[in-house]
Design a protein around this motif. Structure first.
Motif, PDB file in Angstrom:
ATOM      1  N   ARG A  67     -56.546  56.637  88.556  1.00 14.89           N
ATOM      2  CA  ARG A  67     -55.831  57.322  87.471  1.00 14.89           C
ATOM      3  C   ARG A  67     -56.803  57.831  86.414  1.00 14.89           C
ATOM      4  N   GLU A  74     -58.462  61.031  87.543  1.00  9.40           N
ATOM      5  CA  GLU A  74     -57.553  62.175  87.424  1.00  9.40           C
ATOM      6  C   GLU A  74     -57.444  62.641  85.972  1.00  9.40           C
ATOM      7  N   ALA A 128     -50.139  60.168  82.803  1.00 12.84           N
ATOM      8  CA  ALA A 128     -50.603  59.296  83.892  1.00 12.84           C
ATOM      9  C   ALA A 128     -50.089  57.874  83.797  1.00 12.84           C
TER      10      ALA A 128
END
Length: 284
Positions: free
Chosen positions: A262, A265, A229
């Motif tokens: 982020r 996720e 990420a």
């Protein structure tokens, strides 16, 4: 200074103790917690002596500290703190590392927030899966691989980046916590060995140990570089867990930011939430 700090601690504990918690009737009260007379009766001393202690006009003996702790039925952490402020070593002087119910509730209720729980020596004792999902805490096989201070000063993470100002705040907090822990737990051999190793291996730690900085904030910001990420900037906030002498570090992103997206996720990709206990670090 120590007398006044001890007195302030006794007063705070007295005023925050519910009468029912020590076997007294609640009744109608004009003050919070216990009266000085009630604490005096429970601890076997006069109300005037309690007043002098709280005002810093009398230095308590070790027996008085123990009597007050028993009367207020304080937890281990508060007992250690009273002993330290009065200038005495507590009964056993070992750093507690049991993950109590308060710590477990935090870990269970903030499953989407990266978090770890550490003891007074800054050894991690439990983490959640959201924290491990950041994938920055690589294992090294070192005896102190789960100690925050050791990893900061002697074995820094390659995927953990801070500005100079944030690094200063982070280092200051760690040194202050270790100094406080060594005062409260003088018989803990692992803690003493950790401090000796840190002072031997890190010139910066040794300098801060000899010339400590004042703690101005119990949080700092850092970028965690995730292999998939990319960099995620999070703020670590240190929260005390009273009674168990533990602390929780919660890592959060600014609401609505790209970092928050982020982080969400990363946590989602980690799968089912879990709490992982890690062993106490250090030799022995």
């Amino acid at each position: 200074m120590e007398r006044h700090e001890f007195g302030a601690a006794v007063r705070q504990l007295r005023e925050s103790t519910a009468p029912a918690a020590v076997g007294l009737p609640d009744g109608r009260r004009r003050v919070r917690g216990l009266r000085r007379e009630e604490l005096g009766d429970l601890a076997g001393m006069s109300a005037d002596y309690v007043r002098r202690l709280e005002q810093g006009r009398s230095h308590p003996s070790a027996g008085v500290v123990n009597a007050i702790a028993r009367a207020l039925r304080v937890g281990r952490a508060d007992y250690e703190r009273l002993c330290a402020l009065a200038g005495y070593a507590a009964a056993d002087g070992q750093v507690p590392d049991d993950v109590g119910p308060g710590a477990m509730r935090l870990l269970e209720r903030f499953v989407d927030t990266p978090m770890f729980v550490s003891d007074a020596a800054m050894n991690l004792v439990a983490v959640n899966s959201a924290f491990l999902a950041l994938r920055h805490w690589e294992r090294t096989g070192d005896p102190w691989e789960w100690n925050v201070a050791w990893r900061t000063f002697c074995d820094p993470f390659s995927t953990f980046r801070q500005s100079a100002a944030d690094a200063t705040d982070h280092q200051t907090i760690l040194v202050a916590r270790l100094r406080s822990a060594l005062l409260r737990y003088p018989a803990d051999a692992s803690l003493a060995a950790l401090v000796d190793e840190l002072r031997s291996r890190s010139g910066l730690f040794d300098t801060l140990w000899r010339e400590p900085r004042p703690v101005t904030a119990y949080e700092s910001s850092a970028a965690f570089v995730h292999p998939d990420a990319g960099a995620v900037t999070l703020v670590g906030s240190l929260l005390a867990i009273p009674g168990d002498d533990l602390a929780a570090l919660m890592l959060t992103a600014a609401p609505g930011s790209a970092d928050a997206a982020r982080l969400a996720e990363i946590v989602e990709d980690a799968g089912e939430p879990a709490i992982i206990r890690v062993g106490r670090a250090g030799p022995g």
